[in-house]
Design a protein around this motif. Structure first.
Motif, PDB file in Angstrom:
ATOM      1  N   GLN A  12       0.868  -1.180   0.000  1.00 30.91           N
ATOM      2  CA  GLN A  12       0.000   0.000   0.000  1.00 30.91           C
ATOM      3  C   GLN A  12       0.904   1.229   0.000  1.00 30.91           C
ATOM      4  O   GLN A  12       1.727   1.413   0.891  1.00 30.91           O
ATOM      5  N   LEU A  13       0.753   2.078  -1.019  1.00 29.50           N
ATOM      6  CA  LEU A  13       1.754   3.091  -1.333  1.00 29.50           C
ATOM      7  C   LEU A  13       1.094   4.416  -1.667  1.00 29.50           C
ATOM      8  O   LEU A  13       0.044   4.441  -2.332  1.00 29.50           O
ATOM      9  N   MET A  14       1.719   5.502  -1.229  1.00 29.38           N
ATOM     10  CA  MET A  14       1.199   6.836  -1.551  1.00 29.38           C
ATOM     11  C   MET A  14       2.314   7.868  -1.379  1.00 29.38           C
ATOM     12  O   MET A  14       3.328   7.615  -0.733  1.00 29.38           O
ATOM     13  N   LEU A  17      -1.427  13.570   3.131  1.00 27.94           N
ATOM     14  CA  LEU A  17      -1.287  12.399   2.263  1.00 27.94           C
ATOM     15  C   LEU A  17      -1.991  12.609   0.930  1.00 27.94           C
ATOM     16  O   LEU A  17      -3.046  13.253   0.864  1.00 27.94           O
ATOM     17  N   ASP A  18      -1.400  12.015  -0.101  1.00 24.37           N
ATOM     18  CA  ASP A  18      -2.010  12.044  -1.423  1.00 24.37           C
ATOM     19  C   ASP A  18      -3.015  10.899  -1.533  1.00 24.37           C
ATOM     20  O   ASP A  18      -2.975  10.088  -2.462  1.00 24.37           O
ATOM     21  N   ALA A  19      -3.900  10.838  -0.534  1.00 25.33           N
ATOM     22  CA  ALA A  19      -4.947   9.816  -0.497  1.00 25.33           C
ATOM     23  C   ALA A  19      -6.088  10.375   0.344  1.00 25.33           C
ATOM     24  O   ALA A  19      -5.847  10.946   1.409  1.00 25.33           O
ATOM     25  N   ASP A  73      10.346  11.117  -3.627  1.00 25.20           N
ATOM     26  CA  ASP A  73       9.385  10.310  -4.371  1.00 25.20           C
ATOM     27  C   ASP A  73      10.093   9.064  -4.896  1.00 25.20           C
ATOM     28  O   ASP A  73      10.847   9.113  -5.873  1.00 25.20           O
ATOM     29  N   HIS A  74       9.848   7.936  -4.263  1.00 23.53           N
ATOM     30  CA  HIS A  74      10.485   6.667  -4.635  1.00 23.53           C
ATOM     31  C   HIS A  74       9.449   5.673  -5.138  1.00 23.53           C
ATOM     32  O   HIS A  74       9.686   4.454  -5.128  1.00 23.53           O
ATOM     33  N   ARG A  75       8.322   6.182  -5.612  1.00 25.78           N
ATOM     34  CA  ARG A  75       7.248   5.275  -5.996  1.00 25.78           C
ATOM     35  C   ARG A  75       7.607   4.394  -7.186  1.00 25.78           C
ATOM     36  O   ARG A  75       7.216   3.222  -7.227  1.00 25.78           O
ATOM     37  N   GLU A  76       8.352   4.918  -8.139  1.00 27.29           N
ATOM     38  CA  GLU A  76       8.661   4.098  -9.313  1.00 27.29           C
ATOM     39  C   GLU A  76       9.476   2.869  -8.925  1.00 27.29           C
ATOM     40  O   GLU A  76       9.189   1.750  -9.377  1.00 27.29           O
ATOM     41  N   TRP A 127      -2.378   4.787  -3.956  1.00 24.50           N
ATOM     42  CA  TRP A 127      -3.497   5.707  -3.759  1.00 24.50           C
ATOM     43  C   TRP A 127      -3.108   7.119  -4.133  1.00 24.50           C
ATOM     44  O   TRP A 127      -2.057   7.621  -3.726  1.00 24.50           O
ATOM     45  N   THR A 128      -3.956   7.770  -4.885  1.00 26.03           N
ATOM     46  CA  THR A 128      -3.804   9.186  -5.216  1.00 26.03           C
ATOM     47  C   THR A 128      -5.167   9.838  -5.143  1.00 26.03           C
ATOM     48  O   THR A 128      -6.202   9.160  -5.164  1.00 26.03           O
ATOM     49  N   ARG A 129      -5.178  11.152  -5.071  1.00 24.37           N
ATOM     50  CA  ARG A 129      -6.450  11.863  -5.062  1.00 24.37           C
ATOM     51  C   ARG A 129      -7.003  11.960  -6.492  1.00 24.37           C
ATOM     52  O   ARG A 129      -6.237  12.022  -7.446  1.00 24.37           O
TER      53      ARG A 129
END
Length: 471
Positions: free
Chosen positions: A395-397, A427-429, A449-452, A468-470
């Protein structure tokens, strides 16, 4: 950084390969230079692959260099079966990369090779661009960083001090599943080992460490009962004790149950956990050792992956409160925040100048110091490995830590537990989504930002990604 293997695949016809060799070599040299400029260690195949034999032998040699990921490079049309042979000769994740120079059919070569790999179910990803394209190097680097993080888990050992804390099911994982999925062994260690070793720890170092903390911290607030110099030194001796166990048993990361046995009869582990996760202590710089409070196994596993990807300490926190009027989360936990997060400085004095050591609160009758600060502002990657119906998911944001004027900060901390560390996170959620779906009471964060790379981690581990993003 990661170690990347690069193998260029060519046409199998002698006269065509002879014509194309210098073109392929120039494109390969450009790609290798770009990857090295990004800081990666690059292992280059000794020859361009234009025969069956070279496809196997070159790939085996590159694999023997223990690369994290293998790039198969297509600057021209390339015989697809060379890719199949090379892929079979390595177990590392594959990235198929095509040159986009229109004078030669590099894209055609990549697509033919990728389709062949699809037919046999060999996982791979594809990328394309000019060899000196920084974005291409970044994309390859993210895959390699993920592969290095996943590979580092295999053969590692988690030290679990104590068992399940306070009936917390999400803090306990199946050790067979850990070995099967991640290649991690779990070493079970009784907390009494820390008590015994702490009593025998170097008293001179404990005293010197206490004085170092007193010199550099914003305050050490002794009250003569729950926090005394002797109790602070007991906490420091606990740090020295677990440091010795880590070295003796070759533990790669760990977790301490603490509650209720240690927190009611010995001392809290706040100081121990904070400085284990820090990139320094009173002896100078050191490698952060991931240690999760409440012996949270999946929390520690998340932290270990985040640390490998971000190369920084990792924050551990309870999801304590949602200030709906501000759309801000208070991420607060007794002591587990590394002091590095107070300013995120390479200079421990700069961080500790924002850290207070307060007497512990009523939860912990044994006393000791809590390690209190407000996390420095900035962009953060947040998330956690959780389980649904026995299967792992990431689960990532993205989010931001925020800090306000002194009065507002104090108003916010006073609404929960002011003696503990706090990170105020936007949070971006959406709040409703987060509270409805997040699979634990603990969350973890690293700067940037280490999402990739973390998406690639989930892909390489074959676990579900819930990002999750808005909107």
């Amino acid at each position: 950084m990661a170690r990347i293997g690069v193998i260029s695949i060519s046409d199998g016809r002698d006269h065509v390969h002879a014509r194309n060799a210098s073109f392929i070599q120039s494109k390969q040299d450009g790609l290798v230079a770009s990857l090295r400029s990004a800081g990666h260690d690059v292992v280059v195949g000794r020859e361009l692959v234009a025969t069956n034999d070279l496809a196997t032998s070159v790939a085996r040699e590159v694999a023997a260099a223990d690369v994290d990921v293998t790039v198969l490079y297509y600057a021209v049309w390339a015989f697809p079966h060379f890719t199949m042979l090379a892929a079979d000769a390595t177990r590392s994740p594959l990235v198929l990369v095509a040159s986009t120079d229109p004078t030669e059919p590099g894209l055609v070569g990549m697509l033919a090779a990728g389709g062949a790999l699809d037919q046999i179910g060999r996982s791979h990803v594809r990328a394309w661009g000019a060899p000196d394209d920084a974005e291409l190097a970044r994309r390859i680097g993210a895959r390699a960083t993920a592969a290095a993080a996943v590979s580092a888990l295999r053969g590692s050992t988690f030290g679990r001090f104590g068992g399940r804390p306070m009936g917390m099911n999400t803090a306990v994982a199946n050790t067979d599943q850990w070995m099967r999925t991640f290649g991690i062994d779990v070493e079970e260690i009784d907390q009494y080992e820390l008590v015994l070793r702490a009593e025998k720890a170097d008293a001179a170092e404990a005293r010197a460490a206490r004085e170092w903390i007193e010199r550099h911290a914003a305050g050490v607030h002794y009250d003569g009962a729950k926090l005394t110099p002797e109790l602070l030194e007991r906490q420091i001796r606990s740090y020295l004790a677990i440091r010795d166990v880590i070295a003796e048993r070759n533990l790669d990361f760990s977790g301490i149950k603490a509650q209720p046995e240690l927190t009611e009869n010995f001392a809290t582990m706040d100081v121990t956990e904070a400085f284990l996760n820090d990139p320094y202590d009173w002896n100078g710089p050191k490698e952060p050792h991931v240690c999760a409070t409440e012996a949270d196994m999946d929390g520690a596993l998340t932290m270990q992956l985040f640390k490998s990807v971000a190369r920084t300490p990792v924050l551990f926190a309870d999801v304590r409160h949602y200030h709906a009027d501000r759309d801000i989360w208070d991420l607060c936990n007794s002591g587990q925040h590394a002091t590095w997060y107070a300013a995120r400085s390479d200079d421990p004095a700069e961080n500790l100048a924002k850290v207070n050591f307060y007497p512990e609160v009523f939860f912990f009758p044994a006393g000791g110091a809590s390690v209190q600060h407000i996390a420095a502002p900035g962009q953060m990657t947040l998330g956690r490995l959780t389980r649904e119906d026995g299967r792992y998911r990431l689960q990532l944001m993205l989010g931001d830590f925020e800090s306000y004027d002194a009065a507002t900060n104090q108003e916010l901390v006073d609404q929960s537990t002011p003696e503990w560390p706090h990170a105020f996170a936007r949070l971006d959620a959406p709040g409703e989504l987060f509270l409805s779906k997040f699979g634990a009471n603990h969350i973890h964060a690293v700067p940037g930002d280490h999402r990739e790379a973390l998406r690639a981690v989930a892909d390489q581990l074959d676990i579900r990604l819930d990002e999750w993003t808005r909107g």
